[in-house]
Scaffold this motif. Structure first.
Motif, mmCIF file in Angstrom:
data_model
loop_
_atom_site.group_PDB
_atom_site.id
_atom_site.type_symbol
_atom_site.label_atom_id
_atom_site.label_comp_id
_atom_site.label_asym_id
_atom_site.label_seq_id
_atom_site.Cartn_x
_atom_site.Cartn_y
_atom_site.Cartn_z
ATOM 1 N N UNK A 36 0.760 -1.347 0.073
ATOM 2 C CA UNK A 36 0.008 -0.109 0.012
ATOM 3 C C UNK A 36 0.821 1.264 0.083
ATOM 4 N N UNK A 37 2.103 1.202 0.257
ATOM 5 C CA UNK A 37 3.230 2.360 0.102
ATOM 6 C C UNK A 37 3.660 2.366 -1.314
ATOM 7 N N UNK A 38 4.638 3.313 -1.634
ATOM 8 C CA UNK A 38 5.541 3.414 -2.811
ATOM 9 C C UNK A 38 6.684 2.506 -2.553
ATOM 10 N N UNK A 39 6.997 2.168 -3.694
ATOM 11 C CA UNK A 39 8.227 1.222 -3.651
ATOM 12 C C UNK A 39 9.640 2.477 -3.781
ATOM 13 N N UNK A 40 9.316 3.695 -4.221
ATOM 14 C CA UNK A 40 10.172 4.636 -4.089
ATOM 15 C C UNK A 40 11.034 5.013 -2.732
ATOM 16 N N UNK A 41 12.264 5.043 -2.805
ATOM 17 C CA UNK A 41 12.672 5.221 -1.503
ATOM 18 C C UNK A 41 13.601 6.529 -1.273
ATOM 19 N N UNK A 45 11.386 12.376 -4.683
ATOM 20 C CA UNK A 45 10.439 11.742 -5.447
ATOM 21 C C UNK A 45 9.095 12.578 -5.014
ATOM 22 N N UNK A 46 9.037 12.727 -3.713
ATOM 23 C CA UNK A 46 7.612 13.362 -3.112
ATOM 24 C C UNK A 46 7.474 14.743 -2.855
ATOM 25 N N UNK A 76 9.668 19.398 -13.585
ATOM 26 C CA UNK A 76 10.417 18.092 -12.812
ATOM 27 C C UNK A 76 9.376 16.946 -13.168
ATOM 28 N N UNK A 77 8.144 16.959 -13.266
ATOM 29 C CA UNK A 77 6.968 15.988 -13.329
ATOM 30 C C UNK A 77 6.084 16.100 -14.448
ATOM 31 N N UNK A 78 6.520 15.945 -15.654
ATOM 32 C CA UNK A 78 5.816 16.082 -16.845
ATOM 33 C C UNK A 78 4.673 14.986 -16.910
ATOM 34 N N UNK A 79 4.899 13.502 -16.490
ATOM 35 C CA UNK A 79 3.673 12.607 -16.420
ATOM 36 C C UNK A 79 2.739 12.947 -15.495
ATOM 37 N N UNK A 80 3.168 13.426 -14.193
ATOM 38 C CA UNK A 80 2.054 13.875 -13.293
ATOM 39 C C UNK A 80 1.172 15.247 -14.115
ATOM 40 N N UNK A 220 11.748 10.534 -16.977
ATOM 41 C CA UNK A 220 12.451 11.868 -16.655
ATOM 42 C C UNK A 220 12.271 11.984 -15.066
ATOM 43 N N UNK A 221 11.133 11.712 -14.603
ATOM 44 C CA UNK A 221 10.647 11.958 -13.199
ATOM 45 C C UNK A 221 11.531 11.111 -12.461
#
Length: 597
Positions: A36-41, A45-46, A76-80, A220-221
């Protein structure tokens, strides 16, 4: 235009959509760590303080940061930005026109085709023993138009000073961060097909330009962003599935618990999700050399080998006695063998001179009709990577039943279709035995068991090797055995004659057995054997002799026969005889083996 006065959206509902979950790399339960949480460490990123654990809070912070026109956060966040623009109806002619660095980077990213590339197993690298996976961005779907293609890779950021054993240990424990990188694909071809002699399988994915755009924007992100890297599950293959899911978030790519994510299972997951449009095979330089050598007879191969070392033999009567097309093949083989042997290191003027001389011989002799290289069975058609066994046998007059489980992957006598001949990689192989007198006992626990039977030939002479560590029932005295730990291995040599692999190894072994005298012993010796690997049957015999520093010796001989009965099932018979000092033990068994993913 963005409507600043518009009411805020339903962040909880939007954050639950598959696309946002994919953009946040939320763990759906594929691994046990952080469901349930992000794999990004990586905090970079947040945008929200609790964004890693709360996708809705991260979406709210993203909305607030991206809504202003010409804001730098958009760069910084074109996909978002694309996600929110599509969901909320933001309508701007050029919303990222001020993002010079991003736009310059995008110019280098072709969006004609996305391809999953699977370089075959490479046993001399701990990170690639099971093969490797990367993605390739092509400008066009032409299979040979890859000179401008870009390779997308995920790998552990390991220190250059880490040796193989330390790398494996830290990789198992999550001791390395992992990052995505984008490089020239031509460099990867050189590394895998030329330097490491690895065949490459390419799977063109059925994604359109809009879906590939999602992947590229998200790449890119992810620049410089750290993930935890785990050798077995959160590895290169696992992360690529996450990335592909950004392009097609409804694809069932991350379903079920992924206790071990192997490259071949990644390919199978893509097929199961109906994402593979085409499969292609790219042989290694060694494979091309082997195929070319197979077109010549023994005398012609010997002459090509001599020609490699002395191109002046092209002027000899011996060479001139052959037909022009045969001379072409011999000179071509000599040239390719010379280039392969000297593929690394600084440029050698003598090698350059010989190469030019051989090329001239090739050019002045007409080429025969080409013969395309027949690809082997693709990796994904092989048996499952896990295995369960049920067997029965008799050892020194006592009957027993046996039960086993192997996490991964393949031994020398498993069904061969889809696997590298002469290669065996086993991890976490547990064998239990119920004896009519002793009851339930642990017969063996192989932590790692790797064998590389790399055949020597006229032009390539690799070193074979093996390493084996774990627990097993070892002889103690008076026909008794006790559980002990061991690590053993050594270099060797092997050859290939059709499906037959004779081999010899030097062996060093360190063991510690409870109840033995002494309880720790160091030994050395040799092993000789033969493995037969055909699709219909596999068998092998071996003999291993060890002399220990505590003045005792041990000789073990064995016979194994494996009969595949279906794609995922096989019958195996094994017999062994072991002698030490004045004692001996003999046993035979038969087992049913079932493979699964």
């Amino acid at each position: 235009m963005v409507a600043s006065a518009a009411p805020p959206p339903d962040f909880k509902a939007l954050a639950a959509t598959p696309r946002w979950q994919a953009l946040m790399h939320v763990n759906p339960g594929a691994t046990l760590r952080g469901v349930g949480t992000s794999y990004v460490d990586d905090d970079d990123f947040f945008l929200a303080a609790d964004g890693k654990a709360d996708p809705a809070a991260e979406l709210r912070a993203t909305w607030q940061a991206l809504e202003p026109e010409e804001g730098q956060v958009r760069c910084r966040f074109p996909a978002r930005y694309r996600f929110l623009a599509e969901q909320l109806g933001w309508d701007e002619a050029a919303p990222l026109a001020h993002c010079d660095d991003y736009l310059a980077w995008r110019e280098q990213m072709p969006i004609g085709q996305l391809v999953l590339v699977f370089p075959a197993a490479y046993l001399n690298s701990p990170s690639s023993m099971f093969g490797h996976t990367l993605l390739r961005l092509d400008a066009t779907p032409e299979p040979d138009a890859v000179w401008l293609s870009r390779a997308i890779n995920f790998g552990a950021q390991a220190g250059g000073a880490d040796n193989s054993l330390f790398y494996i240990w830290r990789g198992l424990a999550g001791g390395y961060p992992g990052q995505f990188s984008v490089t020239s694909y031509v460099e990867k071809i050189r590394d895998y097909a030329f330097v490491e002699n690895r065949d490459m399988w390419e799977y063109a994915l059925d994604l359109d330009a809009g879906e590939i755009d999602w992947v590229v924007r998200h790449l890119w992100e992810l620049r410089g962003i750290n993930f935890d890297y785990y050798f077995f599950d959160e590895n290169c293959s696992f992360r690529l599935l996450e990335l592909i899911k950004v392009g097609r978030p409804h694809a069932p790519l991350m379903t079920g618990l992924r206790f071990a994510e192997l490259p071949v299972n990644t390919v199978r997951a893509l097929y199961a999700a109906d994402l593979v449009a085409e499969r292609r095979y790219r042989p290694s330089k060694a494979g091309e050399l082997e195929a070319l050598s197979a077109r010549l007879d023994r005398d012609e191969r010997a002459l090509a080998e001599a020609l490699r070392d002395d191109p002046d033999l092209a002027d000899s009567r011996r060479f001139a006695a052959h037909a022009p097309t045969r001379r072409h093949l011999m000179a071509q083989l000599a040239y390719q063998a010379l280039r392969l042997r000297n593929r690394e290191g600084a440029r050698d003027p003598d090698v350059a001179r010989k190469s030019l001389a051989l090329l001239r011989v090739v050019q002045r002799n007409p080429a025969p009709a080409p013969e395309p290289i027949e690809p082997p069975a693709a990796p994904e058609v092989g048996h499952g990577t896990q295995m369960a066994t049920l067997g029965a046998g008799r050892q020194d007059g006592r009957d027993f039943l046996s039960f086993g489980y192997r996490l991964t992957y393949h031994d020398l006598f498993d069904p061969m279709t889809g696997f590298l001949p002469g290669a065996a990689i086993e991890g976490l192989d547990i064998q239990l035995r119920v004896d009519e007198d002793e009851g339930l006992d642990l017969e063996s626990l192989d932590l790692v068991n790797i064998r590389s039977l790399a055949p020597r030939g006229n032009f390539i002479k690799p070193t074979s090797w093996f390493v084996h560590a774990g627990l097993e029932q070892a002889p103690v005295a008076d026909e008794e055995r006790a559980l002990g730990g061991f690590v053993q291995g050594g270099p060797g040599a092997s050859w290939r004659f059709g499906d037959l692999f004779p081999y010899v190894f030097a062996v060093a072994r360190l063991e510690s057995v409870s109840g033995a005298n002494p309880d720790a012993a160091l030994g050395g010796g040799a092993e000789i054997g033969v493995a037969f690997q055909a699709e219909s049957v596999q068998w092998g015999v071996h003999a291993r002799w060890l002399e220990f520093t505590s003045h005792f010796s041990r000789l073990r001989t064995g016979l194994t026969v494996n009969l595949p009965v279906s794609h995922e099932n096989a019958l195996r018979g094994e017999c062994s005889h072991e002698t030490w000092q004045s004692d001996a033990v003999t046993g035979c068994s038969v087992s049913f083996r079932h493979f699964f993913d």
